[in-house]
Design an enzyme around this catalytic site. Structure first.
Site, PDB file in Angstrom:
ATOM      1  CE1 TYR A  82      -3.038   3.162   1.019  1.00 45.97           C
ATOM      2  CE2 TYR A  82      -1.519   3.380   2.865  1.00 45.97           C
ATOM      3  CZ  TYR A  82      -2.535   3.900   2.082  1.00 45.97           C
ATOM      4  OH  TYR A  82      -3.033   5.156   2.343  1.00 45.97           O
ATOM      5  CB  ALA A  83       3.584   2.377   2.226  1.00 40.22           C
TER       6      ALA A  83
END
Length: 328
Positions: free
Chosen positions: A150-151
């Site tokens: 996600y990051a």
């Protein structure tokens, strides 16, 4: 659902201007659209509703994915807030390829904005891009060290936005807004504050993963919205932290909730892998560029408001127990 509860007349100079908000039926999006509408803007929401909203949307809803947007969606629009995103950190470790949609959607939207020379674009990123930061509080100039798929998609989104900003020819002015932990009424219980509040309101049992000493920079949603609105009139600001500049531990959160619901029990579970000990925003850039936006809602008051909202939802049967989980 009600709005922000204010009866101030909207400023006349904002009348008739149209703003598009992707993910505008989500938690932050609804609060942002309410405030923009109060200020006299016409709102267009693009949201595919794949995640069932807990609040009523504001403005004109176009039920579609960002990837399905075309130039017609930007007709008459003078500013875009891009909030739509897959955001479950834990899930991204198990389904990393699904999260590439965050990058594809950002790229598609930026290409459309470039074609129409969209004057103003604000794109949502996350404090998760910092990973385990070398310094706390963490400034926007800190190295990016994402620890989850996600990051990493948010880092990629930022790189696309910076490239778009650099090559624009009289077109879009783009700002990356790095959200820290935004919370408040209407947030789904897949984040720590609503998960604890719902658990206390409905189950009398609070779950703590790991030691509970992990700390986060919690910002009440109306404070975040004030900063997002201020960004409309702020130019040449490539990236800004949207946080409170203070952090609290999960244990401190639990004690605040137990103060609202005495006697609630606590259950301890194994900590999750890849846990980041602390996020804490350096807010100097936001203060310098956005000015004094009034007193912030403190954590004690914000948690109380969130708990009261969940108590009302439980009483009226408006809840979804299958959503509880991933409380970060």
């Amino acid at each position: 659902m009600t709005g922000c509860g204010t009866t101030e007349p909207p400023p006349a100079h904002h009348d008739g201007r149209r703003i598009l908000v992707t993910g505008g039926a989500g938690f932050i999006g609804v609060w942002l659209c309410r405030e923009l509408e109060r200020l006299g803007f016409d709102i267009v929401v693009v949201d595919d509703l794949r995640t069932t909203p807990l609040q009523r949307h504001v403005g004109e809803l176009r039920c579609k994915s960002v990837l399905d947007m075309d130039l017609d969606d930007l007709d008459g629009i003078f500013a875009v807030y891009h909030l739509a995103s897959r955001k479950n950190v834990a899930e991204s470790h198990h389904q990393p390829l699904e999260y590439l949609e965050n990058v594809d959607a950002a790229g598609h939207l930026l290409r459309l904005c470039a074609q129409v020379n969209m004057p103003r674009v604000v794109m949502a990123s996350s404090c998760e891009v910092y990973g385990i930061a070398p310094a706390l509080p963490t400034a926007e100039t800190a190295p990016l060290a994402p620890r989850s798929p996600y990051a990493r998609t948010k880092v990629a989104l930022e790189m696309l936005a910076h490239a778009h900003h650099q090559v624009r020819s009289g077109g879009s002015d783009v700002t990356i807004a790095r959200f820290f932990n935004v919370y408040g009424p209407g947030e789904r219980p897949d984040a720590v504050v609503p998960a604890l509040c719902l658990a206390a309101a409905d189950a009398d049992r609070l779950v703590i993963e790991g030691s509970g000493t992990q700390r986060r920079d919690f910002s009440y949603v109306t404070d975040v919205v004030s900063k997002l609105v201020a960004l409309l009139d702020t130019t040449e600001l490539p990236v800004v932290n949207i946080g409170s500049g203070e952090s609290a531990s999960v244990l401190e959160l639990v004690e605040l909730v137990r103060g609202l619901k005495p006697g609630v029990e606590v259950e301890w579970l194994q900590g999750r892998p890849h846990e980041i000990p602390e996020f804490l925003a350096d807010t100097a850039v936001a203060t310098r560029h956005l000015g004094d936006l009034g007193p912030a809602v403190g954590l004690r008051e914000g948690v109380a408001r969130t708990y009261d909202w969940w108590v009302k939802q439980v009483r009226t049967g408006v809840r979804a127990p299958e959503l509880v989980g991933d409380p970060h």
